[in-house]
Design a protein around this motif. Structure first.
Motif, PDB file in Angstrom:
ATOM      1  N   ASP A   8      -0.378 -10.875  14.659  1.00 33.63           N
ATOM      2  CA  ASP A   8      -1.559 -11.597  15.113  1.00 33.63           C
ATOM      3  C   ASP A   8      -2.048 -12.555  14.032  1.00 33.63           C
ATOM      4  N   GLN A   9      -1.132 -13.142  13.288  1.00 35.00           N
ATOM      5  CA  GLN A   9      -1.539 -14.028  12.225  1.00 35.00           C
ATOM      6  C   GLN A   9      -2.219 -15.270  12.771  1.00 35.00           C
ATOM      7  N   SER A  10      -1.900 -15.660  14.010  1.00 32.46           N
ATOM      8  CA  SER A  10      -2.480 -16.865  14.578  1.00 32.46           C
ATOM      9  C   SER A  10      -3.981 -16.768  14.741  1.00 32.46           C
ATOM     10  N   SER A  11      -4.520 -15.554  14.762  1.00 31.34           N
ATOM     11  CA  SER A  11      -5.953 -15.372  14.956  1.00 31.34           C
ATOM     12  C   SER A  11      -6.732 -15.539  13.658  1.00 31.34           C
ATOM     13  N   THR A  14      -7.131 -20.229   7.821  1.00 36.14           N
ATOM     14  CA  THR A  14      -6.354 -20.349   6.587  1.00 36.14           C
ATOM     15  C   THR A  14      -7.000 -19.580   5.453  1.00 36.14           C
ATOM     16  N   SER A  15      -8.311 -19.726   5.310  1.00 38.58           N
ATOM     17  CA  SER A  15      -9.000 -19.044   4.216  1.00 38.58           C
ATOM     18  C   SER A  15      -8.949 -17.540   4.369  1.00 38.58           C
ATOM     19  N   SER A  16      -9.165 -17.057   5.595  1.00 39.51           N
ATOM     20  CA  SER A  16      -9.128 -15.606   5.796  1.00 39.51           C
ATOM     21  C   SER A  16      -7.712 -15.074   5.635  1.00 39.51           C
ATOM     22  N   TYR A  17      -6.735 -15.912   6.003  1.00 39.79           N
ATOM     23  CA  TYR A  17      -5.341 -15.490   5.854  1.00 39.79           C
ATOM     24  C   TYR A  17      -4.996 -15.306   4.369  1.00 39.79           C
ATOM     25  N   ILE A  18      -5.431 -16.303   3.534  1.00 44.05           N
ATOM     26  CA  ILE A  18      -5.180 -16.210   2.095  1.00 44.05           C
ATOM     27  C   ILE A  18      -5.882 -14.988   1.518  1.00 44.05           C
ATOM     28  N   HIS A  19      -7.103 -14.736   1.995  1.00 43.07           N
ATOM     29  CA  HIS A  19      -7.847 -13.573   1.519  1.00 43.07           C
ATOM     30  C   HIS A  19      -7.102 -12.280   1.851  1.00 43.07           C
ATOM     31  N   VAL A  20      -6.576 -12.212   3.076  1.00 43.01           N
ATOM     32  CA  VAL A  20      -5.846 -11.020   3.493  1.00 43.01           C
ATOM     33  C   VAL A  20      -4.590 -10.838   2.645  1.00 43.01           C
ATOM     34  N   MET A  21      -3.887 -11.943   2.366  1.00 46.55           N
ATOM     35  CA  MET A  21      -2.660 -11.847   1.579  1.00 46.55           C
ATOM     36  C   MET A  21      -2.951 -11.360   0.159  1.00 46.55           C
ATOM     37  N   LEU A 229      -2.349   2.603  28.908  1.00 45.60           N
ATOM     38  CA  LEU A 229      -1.142   3.147  28.291  1.00 45.60           C
ATOM     39  C   LEU A 229      -0.445   2.111  27.423  1.00 45.60           C
ATOM     40  N   MET A 230      -0.383   0.880  27.900  1.00 45.38           N
ATOM     41  CA  MET A 230       0.263  -0.176  27.117  1.00 45.38           C
ATOM     42  C   MET A 230      -0.517  -0.471  25.839  1.00 45.38           C
ATOM     43  N   THR A 231      -1.827  -0.389  25.911  1.00 44.11           N
ATOM     44  CA  THR A 231      -2.662  -0.657  24.746  1.00 44.11           C
ATOM     45  C   THR A 231      -2.471   0.405  23.674  1.00 44.11           C
ATOM     46  N   LEU A 232      -2.095   1.598  24.076  1.00 43.11           N
ATOM     47  CA  LEU A 232      -1.938   2.703  23.124  1.00 43.11           C
ATOM     48  C   LEU A 232      -0.599   2.694  22.401  1.00 43.11           C
ATOM     49  N   ASN A 233       0.285   1.749  22.738  1.00 42.70           N
ATOM     50  CA  ASN A 233       1.548   1.647  22.005  1.00 42.70           C
ATOM     51  C   ASN A 233       1.263   1.444  20.519  1.00 42.70           C
ATOM     52  N   PRO A 234       1.971   2.146  19.634  1.00 45.38           N
ATOM     53  CA  PRO A 234       1.711   2.016  18.193  1.00 45.38           C
ATOM     54  C   PRO A 234       2.027   0.611  17.673  1.00 45.38           C
ATOM     55  N   ARG A 235       1.321   0.243  16.599  1.00 44.59           N
ATOM     56  CA  ARG A 235       1.574  -1.012  15.902  1.00 44.59           C
ATOM     57  C   ARG A 235       1.759  -0.714  14.414  1.00 44.59           C
ATOM     58  N   ILE A 236       2.224  -1.706  13.669  1.00 44.29           N
ATOM     59  CA  ILE A 236       2.455  -1.503  12.236  1.00 44.29           C
ATOM     60  C   ILE A 236       1.170  -1.104  11.530  1.00 44.29           C
ATOM     61  N   ASP A 237       0.033  -1.686  11.948  1.00 42.49           N
ATOM     62  CA  ASP A 237      -1.212  -1.375  11.235  1.00 42.49           C
ATOM     63  C   ASP A 237      -1.676   0.056  11.478  1.00 42.49           C
ATOM     64  N   ASP A 238      -1.087   0.745  12.449  1.00 38.99           N
ATOM     65  CA  ASP A 238      -1.374   2.167  12.620  1.00 38.99           C
ATOM     66  C   ASP A 238      -0.782   2.979  11.466  1.00 38.99           C
ATOM     67  N   TYR A 239       0.257   2.435  10.832  1.00 41.10           N
ATOM     68  CA  TYR A 239       0.942   3.130   9.751  1.00 41.10           C
ATOM     69  C   TYR A 239       0.596   2.548   8.382  1.00 41.10           C
ATOM     70  N   PHE A 246      -4.521  -8.504  10.291  1.00 34.78           N
ATOM     71  CA  PHE A 246      -3.535  -9.294  11.021  1.00 34.78           C
ATOM     72  C   PHE A 246      -3.558  -8.991  12.522  1.00 34.78           C
ATOM     73  N   PHE A 247      -4.184  -7.903  12.900  1.00 31.87           N
ATOM     74  CA  PHE A 247      -4.166  -7.456  14.292  1.00 31.87           C
ATOM     75  C   PHE A 247      -5.562  -7.487  14.920  1.00 31.87           C
TER      76      PHE A 247
END
Length: 518
Positions: A8-11, A14-21, A229-239, A246-247
């Motif tokens: 979900d990087q598109s959300s 630029t500034s928040s993306y750099i901050h996250v990185m 049910l589809m919303t409950l599928n795991p994502r990387i940020d769960d781990y 990013f999500f």
């Protein structure tokens, strides 16, 4: 783990993306230091063996790079590391067991010790109202209250008999839908899973709310439950929680699905409340429903009954817990009967012997040993899921001679249990006769020993076991009584390859040709 590749990087601006990185880089540095300082401490724990892992991400990238479904990834590791192994998935430690002996040690011999559930992801916590469901609750007073209510007041043999009329009506409509679909296609074909799923959902919806609904409304509710049910599928940020920025779009979407779920289900709850106050003789509502048991339910340690949001969660659990699992079993059953016509013919002869010209009824099921054997073998070879619901120890424990941390996810990989050559003769073969002749037995509750466990075993065994067996048995019996099933002409050989959706379904959804028997 179907959504591990989501991003979900598109959300992000630029500034928040750099901050996250920068944040992530700082996290990696500090986590790496922490990893190596803790590594020496972890050596004092005798964890089960497992593949080498990287700092911070553990085995997560190995799994992603493999390109395999998680079930296949675990299956391929078992010959290397044995029936108990450790996987480190980001911040989560997974202990995977895959033998009857270990399952018996954990859930029968030490049932109370391994009867809890691990911490939930933030998304799952939203939909479970912070673990306020039978399946997700930690081992304690909330779980005892919810499970006792469901088993005693809804899923007892007495209560299940009260819904015979509901099931009969749904079965008649199910048969008619199949008949109509076949008549509108050439050469009389039907999609098995789609029709079975809708029929089961109608039954559970009526059992849950006890109110009359038109078909369009049922489709709408079903669509919302699928979204959940589809919303409950795991994502990387769960781990790796540090990746949650990013999500943010996914998180917002999950909140919207939850709001839609509440908007959809609360009116059904209110309609039932209203119907219970209606004494008119011509009302269409049922005399009893699951929601009735929840309105004033007393929870140990609480003074208030469940809130509307908690009622939505409990009703959704009831609906989702029994729909896809049962429908999946039906699809595999018809596939097996098409692949083995002599089994289908033998089952039909038994049905005719017991029921004659009338429609099969629930009371007939106990007089059909071949049907029972077929369903048992079906669940041995095709359990609805290959991983049972995750367990957790209530405190640090040992299992199979290894240390099990209290915060670890204890997973059970089921196929090696039900296909163990030490327990079964010719385990790869689909053979109902093994139960008909009595040369082999299986106690699905695990009380007399574990040879298969499609519903789990021990204190957290699925409370809907009896209901599921009735639904699967009755649906298969009615389908065989009414129709002769055969392969679709362009797909004459049944493909038994699997894929994981909400359950383990056929990789190529089953389209079958039917011939009316009468």
């Amino acid at each position: 783990m179907a959504s591990l590749y989501s991003s979900d990087q598109s959300s992000l601006s630029t500034s928040s993306y750099i901050h996250v990185m920068f944040t992530f880089a700082a996290f990696l540095l500090s986590a790496s230091i922490l990893f190596f300082t803790r590594k020496s401490k972890s050596k004092s724990l005798n964890l089960p063996p497992g593949p080498p892992r990287s700092p911070v991400v553990g085995n997560l990238l190995q799994f992603i790079r493999s390109g395999k479904p998680f079930m296949t990834y675990v299956r391929d590791l078992r010959p290397v590391y044995g029936p108990i192994l450790t996987l480190k998935m980001g911040t989560r430690t997974l202990i995977v067991i895959s033998s009857a002996e270990l399952a018996h040690e954990a859930f029968v011999e030490n049932g109370a010790l391994f009867a809890s559930r691990p911490a939930e992801t933030p998304t799952r916590a939203i939909f479970s109202c912070n673990k306020f469901t039978v399946n997700s609750a930690v081992y304690g007073p909330v779980w005892r209250s919810l499970r006792r209510n469901m088993v005693s007041n809804m899923l007892s043999s007495t209560r299940l008999r009260q819904f015979q009329t509901v099931r009969k009506s749904a079965m008649d409509q199910f048969i008619q839908r199949i008949r109509s679909e076949s008549e509108s296609t050439e050469p009389g074909s039907v999609w098995v899973l789609k029709n079975a799923r809708f029929a089961v959902f109608c039954i559970l919806l009526s059992m849950c709310f006890g109110i009359h609904m038109e078909e369009d409304e049922i489709f709408k509710i079903d669509d919302v439950m699928k979204k959940v049910l589809m919303t409950l599928n795991p994502r990387i940020d769960d781990y790796i929680p540090i990746l949650s920025p990013f999500f943010s779009k996914n998180w917002k979407a999950a909140m919207q699905v939850r709001e839609e779920q509440i908007r959809t289900v609360v009116p059904l709850i209110e309609r039932r409340r209203s119907d219970l106050c209606d004494s008119s003789p011509d009302k269409k509502s049922a005399p009893f429903a699951y929601i009735d048991t929840l309105f004033d339910l007393k929870i140990e340690g609480r003074e208030t009954p469940p809130s509307d949001e908690e009622l939505v969660t409990l009703c959704s659990e009831f609906l989702n817990g029994g729909t896809d699992t049962t429908a999946t079993a039906i699809e595999w059953a018809i596939a097996r009967l098409i692949d083995e016509p002599e089994m289908q013919e033998k089952m039909h002869r038994e049905i005719v012997t017991v029921a004659g010209e009338r429609r099969v009824d629930e009371k007939d099921l106990d007089q059909m040993p071949y049907l029972k054997a077929f369903i048992t073998e079906l669940l041995r070879k095709h359990p609805p899921t290959h991983l049972s619901l995750t367990h957790a120890a209530v405190r640090p424990a040992t299992l199979g001679g290894y240390d099990i941390p209290a915060d670890a996810n204890l997973e059970v990989y089921l196929p090696p249990v039900s296909e163990d050559p030490k327990s079964w003769t010719d385990p790869e073969r689909f053979d109902p006769e093994r139960f008909v002749t009595g040369r082999e037995e299986a106690d699905m509750t695990g009380v007399t020993g574990i040879k298969m466990m499609p519903f789990g075993v021990g204190r957290r065994i699925c409370p809907g076991l009896s209901m599921a067996m009735v639904h699967v048995s009755l649906m298969v019996a009615r389908m065989v009584q009414e129709f002769e099933w055969s392969a679709y002409p362009s797909e004459p050989k049944i493909d038994f390859d699997e894929k994981f959706e909400f359950t383990v379904v056929m990789k190529r959804s089953l389209r079958a040709v039917i011939k009316h028997r009468k």
